[in-house]
Design an enzyme around this catalytic site. Sequence first.
Site, mmCIF file in Angstrom:
data_model
loop_
_atom_site.group_PDB
_atom_site.id
_atom_site.type_symbol
_atom_site.label_atom_id
_atom_site.label_comp_id
_atom_site.label_asym_id
_atom_site.label_seq_id
_atom_site.Cartn_x
_atom_site.Cartn_y
_atom_site.Cartn_z
ATOM 1 C CG HIS A 30 62.474 57.783 63.797
ATOM 2 N ND1 HIS A 30 62.799 56.871 62.809
ATOM 3 C CD2 HIS A 30 63.349 57.552 64.808
ATOM 4 C CE1 HIS A 30 63.809 56.131 63.205
ATOM 5 N NE2 HIS A 30 64.175 56.517 64.425
ATOM 6 C CD GLU A 31 63.456 59.709 68.404
ATOM 7 O OE1 GLU A 31 63.433 58.849 69.321
ATOM 8 O OE2 GLU A 31 64.387 59.796 67.585
ATOM 9 C CG ASP A 45 63.328 55.200 59.378
ATOM 10 O OD1 ASP A 45 63.290 56.143 60.187
ATOM 11 O OD2 ASP A 45 64.388 54.781 58.858
ATOM 12 C CD GLU A 65 67.080 54.190 64.481
ATOM 13 O OE1 GLU A 65 66.644 55.092 63.742
ATOM 14 O OE2 GLU A 65 67.077 54.285 65.713
ATOM 15 C CG HIS A 113 62.460 54.603 68.426
ATOM 16 N ND1 HIS A 113 62.898 53.413 67.889
ATOM 17 C CD2 HIS A 113 63.229 55.584 67.882
ATOM 18 C CE1 HIS A 113 63.890 53.665 67.040
ATOM 19 N NE2 HIS A 113 64.099 54.958 67.012
#
Length: 402
Positions: free
Chosen positions: A113-114, A182, A178, A117
């Site tokens: 997930h990070e 995901d 977000e 980003h």
Amino acid sequence: LNLDLPDFNLPDLGGHTGNITASIKERETGLAVLRKLRASGRLIENPEVNLWIRSLGNKLTSRAPRSPNPFYFVVSRDPSVNAFATLGGVIVINSGLILTTSSESELAAVIAHEIAHVTQRHIPRMLEKAQNNKFATGAALLAGVLAATKDSEAGSAIINATLATAAHKQLAFGREAEAEADRVGLRILASAGLNPQAMPSFLQKLEQYGDSRNADIREFLQNHPLTVKRVSDTSVRASQFGPFKGKENISYLYMREKIRALIGSNIPAPSALPATVKKYSNAKQLQKRGAYPQALQTTGNTTTNKRISEAILLAELFTKQGQFKKTISLLTPLTRIYPGNEALTVPLAHAYISQGQLHQAWRALKEIHISEQTSLETFEVKQEVARLLGYTSLAYRAVAER
């Protein structure tokens, strides 16, 4: 492995981010942030933990959308349940989050997930939107400008590092970002051969415990807004991959228990652990308290059929008991199988030093490939061996690199 994954119809957040990010050298920013974090003393610098988290991170980034900058993965001693990414590809995973996860796939879901980003450039976009909020970082930016009058590179590093940390501390990612993280994270997770169901299971865990009784969980939820729709969406999309047919990596369990001992967490180890991991966990706790004979007894004091984590623990206990020859006998064959492995070489070098075998220690240390994330402990050992051998310039170099 079928890599023809479902199309997720990602939200349209692409495109250029404007002039502010054009002026930021993200690669230099990543190094500045990484070095600032390491200098703070808040990171775990253990060679084995460092290699493990980098290995897991690299496994995921190899399946991620292309990024022009390198990634750096570090573990913080922070007991709170959180993880975050900054400009330049620095991803920080708090030890509290690792202790909250139940499997390598759950931890990998957060890291993926990070990573998303970063690859989707959410942070530069956030900085662009926040460029009018000049007062929040005014003092730090002024300090950077003043430093730049004497050293332009130093000033730039301070300014960029300030912007990067401000992005994490002051700005929470929006719901669209977000959702995209995901969805891209799920692709990364599945492509890397890990369990996609781990992402919704971890989100459900956070949702379950994210009430007023647990402030640590609330911190994660503040930085990663969690909604019923987000949990549901992730669960539905994860189910598209079908049942997971892989096997969870047991090395994760060893590292989780090592981190538990390193940070002195009062959270007990789960009762449902494999017998070998349970013995390892108990021995690490005894080692932490300085009860070396009891820890040796707990491990079984045998050198046969040991995993790397078990061998490193046993070697450390042998060394603490003054049994240096046993340490050398145990680790030397492993360094031939895994040449340049910091986690094996550092305790081996300590044993060589204690035996007065300085040239052997130096030869072993020279096998380690020095990188930006080489553990600080490695440099300390190199400095000591070089000093004892009379290699003064090499000793100074080890200090300088550290």
